[in-house]
Design an enzyme around this catalytic site. Structure first.
Site, PDB file in Angstrom:
ATOM      1  N   THR A 220      44.832  14.613  -4.488  1.00 13.77           N
ATOM      2  CA  THR A 220      44.935  14.347  -5.932  1.00 13.77           C
ATOM      3  C   THR A 220      44.463  15.505  -6.625  1.00 13.77           C
ATOM      4  O   THR A 220      45.073  15.688  -7.918  1.00 13.77           O
ATOM      5  CB  THR A 220      44.328  13.032  -6.052  1.00 13.77           C
ATOM      6  OG1 THR A 220      42.973  12.891  -5.604  1.00 13.77           O
ATOM      7  CG2 THR A 220      45.078  11.956  -5.329  1.00 13.77           C
ATOM      8  N   ASN A 221      43.612  16.210  -6.527  1.00 14.02           N
ATOM      9  CA  ASN A 221      42.815  17.203  -6.893  1.00 14.02           C
ATOM     10  C   ASN A 221      42.545  18.368  -6.241  1.00 14.02           C
ATOM     11  O   ASN A 221      41.477  18.884  -6.089  1.00 14.02           O
ATOM     12  CB  ASN A 221      41.599  16.797  -7.560  1.00 14.02           C
ATOM     13  CG  ASN A 221      41.705  15.631  -8.628  1.00 14.02           C
ATOM     14  OD1 ASN A 221      42.532  15.557  -9.401  1.00 14.02           O
ATOM     15  ND2 ASN A 221      40.967  14.533  -8.138  1.00 14.02           N
TER      16      ASN A 221
ATOM     17  N   GLY B 158      32.831   7.353  -2.722  1.00 13.68           N
ATOM     18  CA  GLY B 158      33.600   6.070  -2.354  1.00 13.68           C
ATOM     19  C   GLY B 158      34.796   5.930  -3.470  1.00 13.68           C
ATOM     20  O   GLY B 158      34.896   6.733  -4.480  1.00 13.68           O
TER      21      GLY B 158
ATOM     22  N   CYS C  23      39.456   9.577 -10.014  1.00 13.10           N
ATOM     23  CA  CYS C  23      38.892   8.531  -9.493  1.00 13.10           C
ATOM     24  C   CYS C  23      38.111   7.699 -10.490  1.00 13.10           C
ATOM     25  O   CYS C  23      37.946   6.413 -10.390  1.00 13.10           O
ATOM     26  CB  CYS C  23      38.132   8.826  -8.239  1.00 13.10           C
ATOM     27  SG  CYS C  23      36.709   9.703  -8.453  1.00 13.10           S
TER      28      CYS C  23
ATOM     29  N   ILE D 109      35.785  19.023   2.337  1.00 13.85           N
ATOM     30  CA  ILE D 109      36.788  18.308   2.433  1.00 13.85           C
ATOM     31  C   ILE D 109      37.561  18.016   1.241  1.00 13.85           C
ATOM     32  O   ILE D 109      36.788  17.595  -0.088  1.00 13.85           O
ATOM     33  CB  ILE D 109      36.544  16.774   3.232  1.00 13.85           C
ATOM     34  CG1 ILE D 109      35.665  16.888   4.351  1.00 13.85           C
ATOM     35  CG2 ILE D 109      37.773  16.052   3.354  1.00 13.85           C
ATOM     36  CD1 ILE D 109      36.026  17.650   5.365  1.00 13.85           C
ATOM     37  N   VAL D 110      38.760  18.273   0.976  1.00 16.30           N
ATOM     38  CA  VAL D 110      39.757  18.439  -0.372  1.00 16.30           C
ATOM     39  C   VAL D 110      40.678  17.303  -0.321  1.00 16.30           C
ATOM     40  O   VAL D 110      41.506  17.272   0.511  1.00 16.30           O
ATOM     41  CB  VAL D 110      40.115  19.595  -0.406  1.00 16.30           C
ATOM     42  CG1 VAL D 110      40.944  19.880  -2.000  1.00 16.30           C
ATOM     43  CG2 VAL D 110      39.302  20.974  -0.278  1.00 16.30           C
ATOM     44  N   PRO D 111      40.707  16.680  -1.332  1.00 16.63           N
ATOM     45  CA  PRO D 111      41.820  15.553  -1.795  1.00 16.63           C
ATOM     46  C   PRO D 111      43.060  16.040  -2.249  1.00 16.63           C
ATOM     47  O   PRO D 111      43.142  17.131  -2.650  1.00 16.63           O
ATOM     48  CB  PRO D 111      41.354  14.609  -2.731  1.00 16.63           C
ATOM     49  CG  PRO D 111      40.391  15.443  -3.336  1.00 16.63           C
ATOM     50  CD  PRO D 111      39.955  16.638  -2.490  1.00 16.63           C
TER      51      PRO D 111
ATOM     52  N   GLY E 276      39.754  10.234   0.943  1.00 15.59           N
ATOM     53  CA  GLY E 276      40.067   8.698   1.312  1.00 15.59           C
ATOM     54  C   GLY E 276      38.515   7.909   2.082  1.00 15.59           C
ATOM     55  O   GLY E 276      37.756   8.749   2.729  1.00 15.59           O
TER      56      GLY E 276
ATOM     57  N   LEU F 138      31.733  12.716  -7.501  1.00 13.45           N
ATOM     58  CA  LEU F 138      30.832  11.853  -8.201  1.00 13.45           C
ATOM     59  C   LEU F 138      30.283  10.666  -7.279  1.00 13.45           C
ATOM     60  O   LEU F 138      30.891  10.088  -6.554  1.00 13.45           O
ATOM     61  CB  LEU F 138      31.727  10.870  -9.084  1.00 13.45           C
ATOM     62  CG  LEU F 138      32.626  11.838 -10.081  1.00 13.45           C
ATOM     63  CD1 LEU F 138      33.292  10.921 -10.981  1.00 13.45           C
ATOM     64  CD2 LEU F 138      31.544  12.802 -10.945  1.00 13.45           C
TER      65      LEU F 138
END
Length: 470
Positions: free
Chosen positions: A116-117, A215, A248, A112-114, A197, A417
């Site tokens: 933001t990055n 988280g 994050c 799963i890829v955000p 998220g 992380l």
């Protein structure tokens, strides 16, 4: 129709997973040298395309800046590769007396890829997954589809050129919730590696599949009176402005003791921070969060000047960070929450005891298990806080965003992380290939006096039993 789109996305996801599973059937027979050639090719492709992908990510998402995104791509390619290059992950890893450890690939991984990055995360996850001998299928954020897909395609081509089975790196081109659910629940999906998220991470953990999720970050930074204040402020600003605060692990608040507060404030001002007055802080406070309490995407990855302008606050264009004084922490206090932009809360406390209490309060409100940073030369203070702060990364005298991911520290270089149990995560590690490998242990029986039976004694016992039966 939306229904047709959902059906298409689910079918595409099924096909990607089936292809990945076929690749796995081949990969699980590869020895370490064949795996390593593939990993090297992926790293080289990441370095070669770092700048282009950084620009693409910035243009598509509107988050951060192209230069720093390119640097994150290079970090995900070069530094991660350097850390894993000589790591043993498949076959016999070690022989320790009468116990052998054998690395076993887990199978298809869902990545799963955000937003933001989006490109650096794909490079990093592809490297650690393939190093672990497992294929990976990516689910991009809807706001970062093009750059995520492009990254996955480039890495897949490079991997295949080095002998990787086709389909080992896949990416959904039409991301929908149906597609994500299909990816996480498919029978061939063996592990979920979730970065995103809170709702997405919770969905990964409730999928019934093994999952590694992270988280929210909400790291406080404590500037102790023993610190080099000029350097501490420089580190915090460098960290909080890197890619406009989208990592994050970056600092979200600064905590000071009253005795050195004036000196720290002056140093922040000298380094072009802007302190919001109460009226300005109120305006910006209403912008940081949406009505449901989640982060407002309008401010994510914007410069301090852009965030201020959105809030109707006039600041110099070269403002580095925006700082608001805060006295409380919790879900209704936006400045005490995670802010993925150059905005900081400032807490001024009476003494070290109240600082420790405040830092824990901030983290338990949001960000427990993630990251804390301290700037100090007094090792007794560092030790006291390290023993009590509920985080997985406790950073000393370094920019938090760079230190947390292993750029300016000797932590394992990673963009996922773990937050440990206190943060609702299955791991507290900076996630690497060995977190994605199952260990098969081969164990010999031990020959000791305690468990050695005398054959003549067994015969005698057998004879006694036979006599009684007669």
């Amino acid at each position: 129709m939306e229904f047709d789109k959902d059906l298409r996305s689910r079918q595409e996801t099924r096909e990607l997973i089936e292809c990945a599973h076929c690749a796995y059937e081949e990969l699980k027979h590869f020895d370490q040298s064949r795996i390593d050639r593939i990993v090297e090719a992926i790293a080289q492709a990441g370095v070669k395309n770092a700048a282009m992908l950084g620009t693409l990510a910035c243009e598509e998402t509107g988050f951060g800046n192209a230069e720093d995104k390119a640097e994150k791509n290079r970090f995900a390619s070069e530094r991660v590769y350097e850390a894993i290059r000589d790591m043993k992950t498949v076959g016999i890893l070690r022989k320790n007396g009468k116990v052998w450890d054998i690395g076993v690939s887990v199978g298809v991984i869902a990545g799963i890829v955000p937003s933001t990055n989006p490109t650096s995360t794909v490079i990093y996850k592809a490297l650690i997954a393939l190093k672990a001998g497992s294929p990976i299928v990516f689910s991009p954020h809807p706001g970062a589809v093009k750059c995520t897909l492009k990254t996955a395609q480039l890495l897949s081509e490079a991997a295949c050129s080095a002998g990787c089975p086709k389909g080992a790196i896949g990416c959904i081109s039409t991301p929908t919730m149906d597609a994500v659910n299909e990816l996480m629940h498919h029978r061939h999906t063996r592990l979920i590696l979730a970065t995103g998220g809170g709702n997405m991470v919770r969905a990964a953990y409730s999928s019934g599949k093994p999952a590694i999720g992270v988280g929210a970050g909400n790291g406080p930074a404590y500037i102790h009176k023993s610190a080099n204040i000029e350097q501490a402020v420089r580190d915090i600003i460098r960290s909080k402005t890197f890619d406009n605060g989208t990592i994050c692990a970056s600092e979200q608040s600064v905590i000071l003791e009253d005795c050195c507060a004036d000196k720290v404030r002056e140093e922040f001002k000298r380094q072009k921070a802007y302190f919001l007055n109460s009226e300005e802080a109120g305006r910006l406070s209403g912008l940081l969060l949406r009505a449901d309490g989640s982060m407002n995407p309008k401010v994510v990855g914007k410069t301090a000047y852009e965030v201020a302008r959105l809030a109707g606050v006039a600041v110099p264009q070269d403002t580095s960070v925006l700082i608001a004084h805060e006295t409380e922490a919790g879900p209704t206090r936006p400045y005490s929450r995670e802010k993925l932009c150059p905005v900081l809360a400032l807490f001024v406390e009476r003494n070290e005891d109240t600082i420790l209490k405040r830092a824990i309060e901030v983290l338990l409100g949001e960000g427990a298990g993630h990251t804390f940073s301290i700037h100090a030369t007094d090792e007794s203070v560092i030790e006291r806080f390290a023993l009590q702060i509920p985080v997985s990364r406790f950073l000393v005298n370094t920019p938090s965003s760079l230190g947390g991911v292993g750029y300016s520290t000797e932590l394992f270089p990673a963009l996922t992380l773990g937050c440990g149990a206190v943060g609702g995560s299955s791991s507290s590690n900076n996630i690497g290939p060995l977190d994605l490998v199952n260990i098969r242990r081969v164990a010999w029986g031990t020959d000791t006096k305690q468990n050695r039976f005398d054959a003549s004694l067994i015969d005698a016992l057998a004879e006694e039993i036979l006599k009684k039966l007669r």
